[in-house]
Design a protein around this motif. Structure first.
Motif, PDB file in Angstrom:
ATOM      1  N   PRO A  47       0.810  -1.232   0.000  1.00  0.00           N
ATOM      2  CA  PRO A  47       0.000   0.000   0.000  1.00  0.00           C
ATOM      3  C   PRO A  47       0.835   1.271   0.000  1.00  0.00           C
ATOM      4  O   PRO A  47       0.372   2.312  -0.486  1.00  0.00           O
ATOM      5  N   ASP A  48       2.074   1.222   0.522  1.00  0.00           N
ATOM      6  CA  ASP A  48       2.924   2.412   0.521  1.00  0.00           C
ATOM      7  C   ASP A  48       3.733   2.540  -0.769  1.00  0.00           C
ATOM      8  O   ASP A  48       4.675   3.325  -0.854  1.00  0.00           O
ATOM      9  N   SER A  49       3.365   1.714  -1.799  1.00  0.00           N
ATOM     10  CA  SER A  49       3.990   1.714  -3.127  1.00  0.00           C
ATOM     11  C   SER A  49       5.384   1.108  -3.148  1.00  0.00           C
ATOM     12  O   SER A  49       6.073   1.175  -4.176  1.00  0.00           O
ATOM     13  N   SER A  50       5.823   0.486  -2.083  1.00  0.00           N
ATOM     14  CA  SER A  50       7.108  -0.210  -2.098  1.00  0.00           C
ATOM     15  C   SER A  50       6.936  -1.587  -2.734  1.00  0.00           C
ATOM     16  O   SER A  50       5.861  -2.180  -2.694  1.00  0.00           O
ATOM     17  N   LEU A  51       8.031  -2.088  -3.317  1.00  0.00           N
ATOM     18  CA  LEU A  51       7.980  -3.358  -4.030  1.00  0.00           C
ATOM     19  C   LEU A  51       7.854  -4.527  -3.049  1.00  0.00           C
ATOM     20  O   LEU A  51       8.574  -4.610  -2.064  1.00  0.00           O
ATOM     21  N   TYR A  52       6.925  -5.473  -3.375  1.00  0.00           N
ATOM     22  CA  TYR A  52       6.769  -6.680  -2.568  1.00  0.00           C
ATOM     23  C   TYR A  52       7.275  -7.906  -3.335  1.00  0.00           C
ATOM     24  O   TYR A  52       8.184  -8.589  -2.901  1.00  0.00           O
ATOM     25  N   LYS A  53       6.710  -8.190  -4.480  1.00  0.00           N
ATOM     26  CA  LYS A  53       7.128  -9.324  -5.309  1.00  0.00           C
ATOM     27  C   LYS A  53       6.921  -8.967  -6.772  1.00  0.00           C
ATOM     28  O   LYS A  53       6.185  -8.030  -7.104  1.00  0.00           O
ATOM     29  N   GLY A  54       7.536  -9.738  -7.649  1.00  0.00           N
ATOM     30  CA  GLY A  54       7.367  -9.477  -9.071  1.00  0.00           C
ATOM     31  C   GLY A  54       7.786 -10.667  -9.914  1.00  0.00           C
ATOM     32  O   GLY A  54       8.483 -11.572  -9.455  1.00  0.00           O
ATOM     33  N   THR A  55       7.351 -10.665 -11.173  1.00  0.00           N
ATOM     34  CA  THR A  55       7.717 -11.702 -12.125  1.00  0.00           C
ATOM     35  C   THR A  55       7.479 -11.163 -13.524  1.00  0.00           C
ATOM     36  O   THR A  55       7.151  -9.989 -13.701  1.00  0.00           O
ATOM     37  N   THR A  56       7.663 -12.011 -14.543  1.00  0.00           N
ATOM     38  CA  THR A  56       7.393 -11.630 -15.929  1.00  0.00           C
ATOM     39  C   THR A  56       6.579 -12.728 -16.604  1.00  0.00           C
ATOM     40  O   THR A  56       6.566 -13.886 -16.162  1.00  0.00           O
ATOM     41  N   ALA A  57       5.926 -12.357 -17.699  1.00  0.00           N
ATOM     42  CA  ALA A  57       5.098 -13.302 -18.439  1.00  0.00           C
ATOM     43  C   ALA A  57       5.975 -14.235 -19.265  1.00  0.00           C
ATOM     44  O   ALA A  57       7.016 -13.830 -19.786  1.00  0.00           O
TER      45      ALA A  57
END
Length: 942
Positions: A47-57
Motif C-alpha cells: 500500500p505504501d507503493s514499495s515493491l513486494y514481489k514481481g515476475t514476468t510473463a
C-alpha cells in the motif's frame, strides 16, 4: 527441553505462515490481436507503493506469483508500448486466478513523442537469461546473428551458435517455431532491428511443461521477441551480386506479419560458400571427414573421433561451409498462425541443393604400442551433390480449458551423388608399408517420416493431470556404389599389388513406435507426484551385397560373401517410473527414478546364420534442483542417466573395404552403454550496474562405452578370418569402461560507459578421458583444453558498429601406453568486425580475422590474416537501396586446417577454400508497417 519446545513452537509458527500464503496467476495479451505479451512485467506493490514481489510473463503470456502473504496489494502490469494496468487486490489463503488480461496500446504514443528509458542489458528470470536488444546497438543492415553475438555468453563457432557453453539447437520467434529446428534460418534471415528481447533457456518437452515435472530432456533454445510495432507489416530484402571469375550470389527474404499470422519466404543462390540453412544428413553422407564421396563410405573405416565404431546415426547437423567450395540453391517457406482461440499452427518447407568440391590433405599419426608408429598421408578430391527436402508441422488444438491435442509430423528426403578420388600411403619411419589409389562413386536416397501425437487433460483439482504421447517413425536408406582400387603392399625385399573392382548395394529400412503415459497428483499446493510408463519398439533391417567384377562374362555377378551381409535388429524397452516435484518462490526440486527393461534381438541370415537375444535391466535415477537466491541470482543442478543401444551398423559383422589399407568391421557382441551426466549452472545479473555473470560445470561418465579397437598388422597375417597384409589396419567397435568428459564455462559481461561499449570476458576448460584398444593393449587418451577470450562490442550508435574479439585455446593430449604421440598445441583467433556509416549515405565494412596455430604436424602450422572489406552507397527513400563493392580475402591468405584427436590417432587436415574475389551487389530493403504499429514502436530504449 526448552530447545525442543522452542523448535516445536517455531516449526508450528512457520507452518501457520505457510498456510497463510497464496498465489496469483493470469495471462497477458494484446487487446487487439490477442497475441501473448511475452516478458511483460508483473509487480505486486505494498500500500505504501514499495515493491513486494514481481515476475514476468512467459512464452504464452502467463505469469505466476507464489508465496503471497495475506493483505492488500496493488498489482501493476506494464509492457513497453502499452498502457499500464493497475488493480487493487485483497489476498487471502486461496489462490487467485485473474484469467485473461488484455493491455491496450498507450494513448500517450503521439507521433512527435518518443518515450525513452534506460534499458537493462540482461536480467535473470529463473532459468531464463533475457537480453534487451536495445542495449546492443547494431548497424541498420545487421541480422539476428550479428546482434546475439554481441551478448554475454553467446558465440559462433564453425557456423554453429553456442549459448553459455552449449550448442543452440532451436530458435523460436515470439515463442513459435520458425523453420522447424533450424537456428540458421532464423538468425541469418531475421533483421536485428525488429528484435526487442532475446531469451536463452533450456526448453523442456511439451509433456514436461504440461505436467511440471521434468523428464530430463531439454534443448538449448533462443526465443526472439519482436518489437510490438513490428508485429504487423512486411519486411525483408532482395539482393543480387556478380563478380570477377563468375562468382555470384542472389536471393531474398520476405516476412509478412499480421498479428498471429506470420509468413516468411527465403531463398538464395550462390557459388561463394554461403549457406543460411541447415541440412538433414539422413544417409550419413555429409558427415564423412572426406567431405563427400557417398553414403557407404563410413567415414574412412569408421575411425572418426566424433562417431566411434563407424555407425551413422542419421542425426541433424549444420553444413560446414569451410570444407571445400560449394554452390548452393535453397528455398524455404514458414507459416504460423492462430486460426481461432483454440487452434494454433506452424509449418515450414525447406529445399536445399548443394554442390561441394573439396580437396583435402591429411597427415595422421597412429598411436604406437612400441617406439615406431605408423603415419598415414592422404590426398583426396571429393565431389558431393546433395539435395534435401524438409517439411515440419505443429498443430495445437485446445478444445477447452482442460483438454488439448498437439500433432507434430516431420518429413525429410535426401538425395546424394558422390565421387571421390583418393591416394593414401602408410609409412613407418622411412619404410613404405602400403599405398592405395581408389575411385569411389555412390548414389544414395533416404527419407525419414515421423509423427507425434500428444493428448493432455487437466482435472478439476489443480495439479492433477494426465497426458499421453504417441509417436512413430518410418525411415529408409538405399544406396549403390562403385569402387575401383589399386593397392600395393611392401615387404622387406618385395611387393605385390592387387586390383579391386566392385559394385555394392545397400537397403536399410527402419521403423519405430512408442508411447508415454504420465499422470500427476498434487500433494498440497507446492508438491506434485508423477507416475509414468513408456515403451518403445525399434526395428531395423540392413542388407548389403557386394559383387566383384568377373572378366569371364564382363559383369559384376561374383558375390563377395566377406563384404556382404543380411542383418535385422529389434530393440524393445519398457520403462516405469515415479517422480516428485516441490516448488516455491525460491526452491524447485525434482527427483525420480525409472525401472527400464530392454530386449535386444539380432538375426543374421547371410552369409551365415547368427542370432542373439540380450535382456537389460536398469534403474535410471534423475534429479534437478533450482534455487533462486533472489530475482537476480539462481543456481541449477541436474543429474540424469540414460542408456544407448548399439547402432545396427556397429552390430553388423560385415567388412568395409572402401579404403583397402584401412578396414573396418562391426561387432555383434556389443552391449548397450550406461551414461551418467551431472550439470551445474549459476546465473547472476545486476540490473543497476547492467552486469551479468554465468558459470557452468558439466560432467559425463559412461560404462560400456563404445570405443574403437584398432589392429595394425606388423607382418602378413590373418585376423578373425580376414587376411591382412603388412601395414594394413582394421578397426572394430568394442565396449570398454572409463569414458569421462568434464567441461566448464564462465562468462562475465559489463558495460564500459566511458567507451560506450560492452565487454564480455569468458574462460573455459575441458577434460576428456577416452578409452580405446591399440593392438590388443588398452590405451587411455587424456585430452585437456584450456581457453579464454575477450569480446568488446560497440554501443555507440547505428552509424558506428564494431565487435573486437580474441580467443586463445591451449590443448594437451597424453596417452597411457606410449608417450611418443603425446602432444600439445594451441591456437588463437582474433577478429575485428566493423561497420561505419558516414556522409549519411556511405557505408564502409571490414572484417579482419587473424588465425594462429602452433604445434601441428610439419607443414600444417598456420599464421594468416583473412581480410574482407566492402564500400557501399545507400539511396532511394529511407535509404532502402544500396549498391556495394566487396572484396573477399584481400591478402589471399585464407586457409583451413583442423586437428582431430582420438584414442588411436592424431591427424591434421588441410582443405581448399574460396580465396580472393571481387563482387558488386545491389540490395533493396523492404520495410512497410501499419501506421498504428509505427506509433506504438516509438517506445524505444536507450
Amino acid at each position: 527441553m526448552k530447545r525442543i519446545l522452542s523448535f516445536v513452537l517455531l516449526s508450528f509458527f512457520l507452518f501457520k505462515i505457510s498456510l497463510s500464503q497464496s498465489s496469483l496467476s493470469g495471462q497477458l495479451s494484446d487487446a487487439g490481436d490477442q497475441s501473448p505479451l511475452i516478458g511483460a512485467s508483473v509487480i505486486l506493490l505494498k500500500p505504501d507503493s514499495s515493491l513486494y514481489k514481481g515476475t514476468t510473463a512467459d512464452l504464452d503470456g502467463k505469469f505466476l506469483v507464489e508465496n503471497i502473504n495475506r493483505g492488500t496489494y496493488i498489482l501493476k502490469i506494464s509492457f513497453i508500448g502499452y498502457a499500464d494496468d493497475f488493480r487493487r487486490l485483497d489476498m487471502a489463503d486461496v489462490p487467485v486466478a485473474l484469467g485473461s488480461i488484455s493491455l491496450k496500446p498507450s494513448s500517450k504514443m503521439l507521433k512527435d513523442v518518443v518515450i525513452t528509458e534506460k534499458a537493462l542489458t540482461a536480467v535473470q528470470k529463473g532459468d531464463t537469461t533475457q537480453y534487451n536488444a536495445a542495449s546492443y546497438k547494431t548497424n541498420p543492415d545487421a541480422n539476428a546473428e550479428d546482434l546475439i553475438t554481441k551478448m554475454s555468453g553467446v558465440t559462433t563457432q564453425d557456423g554453429k551458435v553456442q549459448a553459455h557453453g552449449e550448442e543452440v539447437k532451436r530458435v523460436l520467434v515470439d515463442g513459435k517455431p520458425f523453420f522447424g529446428d533450424d537456428p540458421n534460418a532464423v538468425l541469418k534471415n531475421l533483421p536485428a532491428d525488429v528484435i526487442d528481447k532475446i531469451q536463452v533457456f533450456d526448453q523442456q518437452s511439451d509433456q514436461s511443461k504440461f505436467t511440471g515435472v521434468s523428464d530430463g530432456n531439454t534443448t538449448k533454445t533462443i526465443n526472439i521477441i519482436t518489437k510490438p510495432g513490428m508485429k504487423n507489416g512486411t519486411f525483408g530484402k532482395v539482393y543480387a551480386g556478380y563478380g570477377y571469375d563468375d562468382v555470384y550470389k542472389a536471393g531474398f527474404n520476405i516476412n509478412f506479419f499480421k498479428g498471429d499470422r506470420r509468413i516468411s519466404i527465403v531463398s538464395q543462390s550462390n557459388n561463394i560458400n554461403e549457406q543460411n540453412f541447415s541440412s538433414d544428413d539422413l544417409a550419413g553422407v555429409l558427415s564423412s571427414s572426406s567431405g563427400g564421396g557417398g553414403g557407404m563410405r563410413g567415414g574412412r573405416g569408421g575411425m572418426g573421433g566424433g562417431n566411434p565404431g563407424g555407425g551413422n546415426s542419421g542425426s541433424n547437423f549444420l553444413v560446414n561451409a569451410k570444407n571445400g567450395i560449394s554452390t548452393t540453391h535453397a528455398f524455404g517457406l514458414n507459416y504460423s498462425d492462430k486460426w481461432n482461440k483454440k487452434t494454433e499452427v506452424s509449418a515450414s518447407y525447406f529445399l536445399n541443393y548443394a554442390d561441394n568440391i573439396a580437396e583435402q590433405f591429411t597427415n595422421r599419426q597412429y598411436l604406437p604400442v612400441s617406439d615406431s608408429g605408423i603415419v598415414y598421408r592422404e590426398n583426396s578430391i571429393n565431389n558431393s551433390v546433395n539435395i534435401n527436402h524438409r517439411f515440419n508441422l505443429k498443430l495445437e488444438w485446445k478444445m477447452d480449458t482442460s483438454n488439448s491435442i498437439t500433432y507434430t509430423p516431420k518429413f525429410s528426403l535426401q538425395q546424394n551423388t558422390g565421387k571421390s578420388n583418393l591416394y593414401g600411403q602408410n609409412t613407418s619411419g622411412n619404410d613404405t608399408l602400403n599405398r592405395t589409389t581408389n575411385f569411389y562413386n555412390s548414389e544414395v536416397m533416404a527419407y525419414n517420416f515421423s509423427n507425434e501425437l500428444l493428448l493432455q487433460h487437466k482435472f478439476k483439482k489443480q495439479g492433477r493431470t494426465i497426458s499421453l504421447n504417441l509417436n512413430g517413425t518410418l525411415s529408409s536408406n538405399t544406396a549403390q556404389s562403385d569402387l575401383h582400387s589399386i593397392n600395393t603392399y611392401y615387404n622387406d625385399t618385395s611387393f605385390f599389388s592387387n586390383v579391386l573392382d566392385q559394385q555394392a548395394t545397400l537397403t536399410k529400412p527402419g521403423s519405430s513406435y512408442g508411447s508415454n503415459l504420465t499422470y500427476t497428483e498434487p500433494l498440497g499446493v507446492k508438491s506434485i507426484l508423477q507416475f509414468s510408463y513408456s515403451n518403445s519398439f525399434n526395428f531395423t533391417e540392413n542388407t548389403k551385397k557386394t559383387f566383384n567384377y568377373s572378366q569371364s562374362d564382363d559383369s559384376y555377378n561374383n558375390l563377395d560373401t566377406l563384404l556382404s551381409n543380411v542383418f535385422n535388429s529389434e530393440y524393445i524397452t519398457h520403462k516405469g517410473g515415479l517422480g516428485y516435484r516441490y516448488n516455491n518462490a525460491k526452491l524447485q526440486f525434482m527427483a525420480g527414478a525409472n525401472y527400464q527393461y530392454a530386449t535386444l534381438t539380432a538375426d543374421q541370415s547371410f552369409p551365415y546364420t547368427y542370432s542373439l537375444v540380450r535382456n537389460y535391466q536398469n534403474i535410471l535415477p534423475n534429479a534437478m534442483l533450482r534455487y533462486n537466491f533472489s530475482t537476480k541470482k539462481s543456481l541449477r543442478i541436474m543429474y540424469r542417466t540414460q542408456t544407448t543401444q548399439p547402432a545396427i551398423d556397429q552390430l553388423q559383422n560385415v567388412l568395409n573395404n572402401t579404403n583397402p589399407t584401412q578396414l573396418s568391421i562391426g561387432n555383434p557382441g556389443l552391449q548397450q552403454n550406461y551414461e551418467n551426466t551431472m550439470f551445474l549452472r549459476y546465473s547472476s545479473s545486476n540490473t543497476e550496474k547492467a552486469t551479468s555473470f554465468f558459470a557452468m560445470l558439466a560432467g559425463t561418465y559412461t560404462d560400456n562405452y563404445i570405443a574403437n579397437s584398432t589392429f595394425t598388422a606388423s607382418k602378413d597375417t590373418v585376423r578373425n578370418g580376414i587376411a591382412m597384409q603388412r601395414g594394413t589396419q582394421i578397426t572394430q567397435p568394442v565396449n570398454v569402461n572409463g569414458y569421462v568428459n568434464l567441461r566448464s564455462f564462465i562468462t562475465y559481461g559489463i558495460p564500459l560507459s566511458i567507451l560506450k561499449c560492452n565487454l564480455n570476458i569468458n574462460a573455459n576448460a575441458a577434460y576428456t578421458k577416452t578409452p580405446g584398444i591399440v593392438n590388443d593393449v588398452m590405451n587411455y587418451s587424456n585430452a585437456q583444453t584450456y581457453g579464454g577470450g575477450l569480446t568488446l562490442s560497440s554501443n555507440i550508435s547505428k552509424q558506428v558498429d564494431f565487435t573486437l574479439s580474441t580467443n586463445l585455446t591451449y590443448n594437451t593430449v597424453e596417452n597411457t601406453i606410449n608417450k611418443q604421440l603425446n602432444t600439445q598445441y594451441y591456437n588463437q583467433n582474433s577478429r575485428l568486425k566493423m561497420n561505419v556509416i558516414f556522409l549519411k549515405n556511405v557505408v564502409f565494412s571490414t572484417d579482419l580475422t587473424h588465425q594462429y596455430y602452433q604445434g601441428l604436424s610439419q607443414g600444417y602450422n598456420q599464421n594468416y590474416l583473412l581480410w574482407n572489406a566492402a564500400l557501399g552507397y545507400k539511396f532511394l527513400k529511407d535509404q532502402k537501396a544500396e549498391i556495394r563493392l566487396s572484396v573477399n580475402d584481400i591478402l589471399e591468405q585464407n586457409t583451413s586446417i583442423t586437428r582431430n584427436t582420438t584414442e588411436t590417432y592424431i591427424e591434421d587436415v588441410r582443405t581448399n577454400l574460396l580465396q580472393r574475389y571481387f563482387m558488386l551487389t545491389f540490395t533493396y530493403n523492404i520495410k512497410v508497417f501499419k501506421k498504428a504499429a509505427e506509433d506504438k514502436s516509438k517506445a524505444t530504449h536507450e
